[in-house]
Design a protein around this motif. Structure first.
Motif, PDB file in Angstrom:
ATOM      1  N   LEU A  81       5.927 -10.154  -1.590  1.00 12.06           N
ATOM      2  CA  LEU A  81       5.236 -11.427  -1.466  1.00 12.06           C
ATOM      3  C   LEU A  81       5.472 -12.272  -2.705  1.00 12.06           C
ATOM      4  CD1 LEU A  81       1.789 -10.184  -0.118  1.00 12.06           C
ATOM      5  CD2 LEU A  81       3.581 -11.319   1.169  1.00 12.06           C
ATOM      6  N   LYS A  82       5.523 -13.562  -2.501  1.00  4.26           N
ATOM      7  CA  LYS A  82       5.660 -14.469  -3.640  1.00  4.26           C
ATOM      8  C   LYS A  82       4.324 -14.513  -4.373  1.00  4.26           C
ATOM      9  CE  LYS A  82       6.954 -19.034  -5.041  1.00  4.26           C
ATOM     10  NZ  LYS A  82       7.217 -20.404  -4.694  1.00  4.26           N
ATOM     11  N   LEU A  83       4.388 -14.357  -5.677  1.00  6.04           N
ATOM     12  CA  LEU A  83       3.158 -14.355  -6.465  1.00  6.04           C
ATOM     13  C   LEU A  83       2.669 -15.777  -6.673  1.00  6.04           C
ATOM     14  CD1 LEU A  83       4.060 -11.694  -9.163  1.00  6.04           C
ATOM     15  CD2 LEU A  83       2.684 -11.404  -7.116  1.00  6.04           C
ATOM     16  N   PRO A  84       1.352 -15.982  -6.585  1.00  8.18           N
ATOM     17  CA  PRO A  84       0.803 -17.318  -6.784  1.00  8.18           C
ATOM     18  C   PRO A  84       0.844 -17.707  -8.257  1.00  8.18           C
ATOM     19  CG  PRO A  84      -0.962 -15.736  -6.542  1.00  8.18           C
ATOM     20  CD  PRO A  84       0.334 -14.992  -6.323  1.00  8.18           C
ATOM     21  N   LEU A 110       2.087  -8.479 -16.430  1.00 10.51           N
ATOM     22  CA  LEU A 110       2.254  -7.824 -15.146  1.00 10.51           C
ATOM     23  C   LEU A 110       3.385  -6.801 -15.213  1.00 10.51           C
ATOM     24  CD1 LEU A 110       1.492  -7.512 -12.174  1.00 10.51           C
ATOM     25  CD2 LEU A 110       3.028  -9.436 -11.673  1.00 10.51           C
ATOM     26  N   ALA A 111       4.481  -7.149 -15.861  1.00 12.20           N
ATOM     27  CA  ALA A 111       5.598  -6.204 -16.015  1.00 12.20           C
ATOM     28  C   ALA A 111       5.152  -4.982 -16.807  1.00 12.20           C
ATOM     29  CB  ALA A 111       6.770  -6.897 -16.706  1.00 12.20           C
ATOM     30  N   SER A 112       4.355  -5.212 -17.844  1.00 11.21           N
ATOM     31  CA  SER A 112       3.834  -4.104 -18.638  1.00 11.21           C
ATOM     32  C   SER A 112       2.916  -3.218 -17.801  1.00 11.21           C
ATOM     33  CB  SER A 112       3.085  -4.641 -19.858  1.00 11.21           C
ATOM     34  OG  SER A 112       2.486  -3.602 -20.575  1.00 11.21           O
ATOM     35  N   LEU A 113       2.046  -3.847 -17.027  1.00 12.56           N
ATOM     36  CA  LEU A 113       1.126  -3.092 -16.163  1.00 12.56           C
ATOM     37  C   LEU A 113       1.902  -2.296 -15.124  1.00 12.56           C
ATOM     38  CD1 LEU A 113      -1.729  -2.370 -15.223  1.00 12.56           C
ATOM     39  CD2 LEU A 113      -1.731  -4.496 -13.880  1.00 12.56           C
ATOM     40  N   GLN A 114       2.930  -2.891 -14.550  1.00 13.60           N
ATOM     41  CA  GLN A 114       3.733  -2.184 -13.552  1.00 13.60           C
ATOM     42  C   GLN A 114       4.373  -0.937 -14.151  1.00 13.60           C
ATOM     43  OE1 GLN A 114       6.016  -5.688 -12.373  1.00 13.60           O
ATOM     44  NE2 GLN A 114       5.217  -5.495 -10.298  1.00 13.60           N
ATOM     45  N   VAL A 117       1.401   5.625 -10.147  1.00 11.23           N
ATOM     46  CA  VAL A 117       0.448   5.275  -9.090  1.00 11.23           C
ATOM     47  C   VAL A 117       1.148   4.480  -7.994  1.00 11.23           C
ATOM     48  CG1 VAL A 117      -1.650   3.967  -8.569  1.00 11.23           C
ATOM     49  CG2 VAL A 117      -1.522   5.296 -10.667  1.00 11.23           C
ATOM     50  N   THR A 118       1.984   3.525  -8.387  1.00 12.89           N
ATOM     51  CA  THR A 118       2.641   2.680  -7.387  1.00 12.89           C
ATOM     52  C   THR A 118       3.656   3.451  -6.564  1.00 12.89           C
ATOM     53  OG1 THR A 118       4.238   1.877  -9.026  1.00 12.89           O
ATOM     54  CG2 THR A 118       2.272   0.545  -8.676  1.00 12.89           C
ATOM     55  N   ARG A 119       4.250   4.479  -7.131  1.00 13.52           N
ATOM     56  CA  ARG A 119       5.169   5.312  -6.344  1.00 13.52           C
ATOM     57  C   ARG A 119       4.398   6.088  -5.278  1.00 13.52           C
ATOM     58  NH1 ARG A 119       7.746   5.995 -11.247  1.00 13.52           N
ATOM     59  NH2 ARG A 119       6.566   7.855 -11.756  1.00 13.52           N
ATOM     60  N   PRO A 143       2.015   2.727  -1.922  1.00 15.59           N
ATOM     61  CA  PRO A 143       2.686   1.432  -1.824  1.00 15.59           C
ATOM     62  C   PRO A 143       1.735   0.241  -1.783  1.00 15.59           C
ATOM     63  CG  PRO A 143       2.874   2.661   0.233  1.00 15.59           C
ATOM     64  CD  PRO A 143       2.255   3.574  -0.770  1.00 15.59           C
ATOM     65  N   ARG A 144       0.454   0.467  -1.636  1.00 12.14           N
ATOM     66  CA  ARG A 144      -0.510  -0.644  -1.615  1.00 12.14           C
ATOM     67  C   ARG A 144      -0.658  -1.324  -2.984  1.00 12.14           C
ATOM     68  NH1 ARG A 144      -3.404  -1.614   2.745  1.00 12.14           N
ATOM     69  NH2 ARG A 144      -3.366  -0.101   4.416  1.00 12.14           N
ATOM     70  N   PHE A 145      -0.196  -0.680  -4.027  1.00 11.62           N
ATOM     71  CA  PHE A 145      -0.279  -1.279  -5.354  1.00 11.62           C
ATOM     72  C   PHE A 145       0.976  -2.101  -5.630  1.00 11.62           C
ATOM     73  CE2 PHE A 145      -3.501   2.015  -6.055  1.00 11.62           C
ATOM     74  CZ  PHE A 145      -4.481   1.255  -6.646  1.00 11.62           C
ATOM     75  N   GLU A 146       1.179  -3.139  -4.843  1.00 11.99           N
ATOM     76  CA  GLU A 146       2.310  -4.029  -5.035  1.00 11.99           C
ATOM     77  C   GLU A 146       1.953  -5.048  -6.109  1.00 11.99           C
ATOM     78  OE1 GLU A 146       2.695  -5.373  -1.024  1.00 11.99           O
ATOM     79  OE2 GLU A 146       4.113  -3.779  -0.532  1.00 11.99           O
ATOM     80  N   ALA A 147       2.920  -5.851  -6.489  1.00 10.06           N
ATOM     81  CA  ALA A 147       2.745  -6.798  -7.591  1.00 10.06           C
ATOM     82  C   ALA A 147       1.568  -7.745  -7.365  1.00 10.06           C
ATOM     83  CB  ALA A 147       4.025  -7.593  -7.812  1.00 10.06           C
ATOM     84  N   ASP A 148       1.357  -8.204  -6.124  1.00 11.36           N
ATOM     85  CA  ASP A 148       0.254  -9.137  -5.882  1.00 11.36           C
ATOM     86  C   ASP A 148      -1.106  -8.495  -6.141  1.00 11.36           C
ATOM     87  OD1 ASP A 148       0.861  -7.597  -3.529  1.00 11.36           O
ATOM     88  OD2 ASP A 148      -0.448  -8.926  -2.372  1.00 11.36           O
ATOM     89  N   ARG A 149      -1.243  -7.236  -5.786  1.00 16.10           N
ATOM     90  CA  ARG A 149      -2.515  -6.541  -6.030  1.00 16.10           C
ATOM     91  C   ARG A 149      -2.695  -6.218  -7.506  1.00 16.10           C
ATOM     92  NH1 ARG A 149      -3.806  -3.136  -0.623  1.00 16.10           N
ATOM     93  NH2 ARG A 149      -3.343  -4.863   0.754  1.00 16.10           N
TER      94      ARG A 149
END
Length: 92
Positions: A2-5, A15-19, A25-27, A30-36
């Motif tokens: 999704l395009k981030l607002p 956000l990159a650091s958090l990812q 967790v994100t692996r 999959p619900r922990f995508e960038a928008d969330r």
């Protein structure tokens, strides 16, 4: 994806650091995508460390309550028992 607002460069970095910090967790979920993750980061006031804690707490809650099976292992009797007082017509 999704395009981030409206994300500014500071948020992009955070956000990159958090990812990176919650990659495990994100692996697994999959619900922990960038928008969330962005929502979690914003809720933490831009504090990456606090956002990581919140993401990990949400993941723990998901695991503790077996949320991944919520839709595949539906308990209709429990559902009807809990909602019966609010559904005088007997359901939907």
């Amino acid at each position: 994806d999704l395009k981030l607002p409206g994300v500014n460069s500071d948020e992009e970095e955070k956000l990159a650091s958090l990812q990176q910090r919650v990659a495990d967790v994100t692996r697994a979920c999959p619900r922990f995508e960038a928008d969330r993750l962005l929502r979690i980061l914003r809720a933490a006031g831009g504090n990456v460390q606090e956002a990581e804690q919140r993401a990990r707490q949400a993941d723990k809650f998901r695991k503790d309550h077996d949320m991944d099976c919520a839709l595949s292992h539906w308990d209709l009797e429990a559902y009807e028992e809990c909602l019966q007082p609010w559904w005088p017509s007997g359901g939907f």
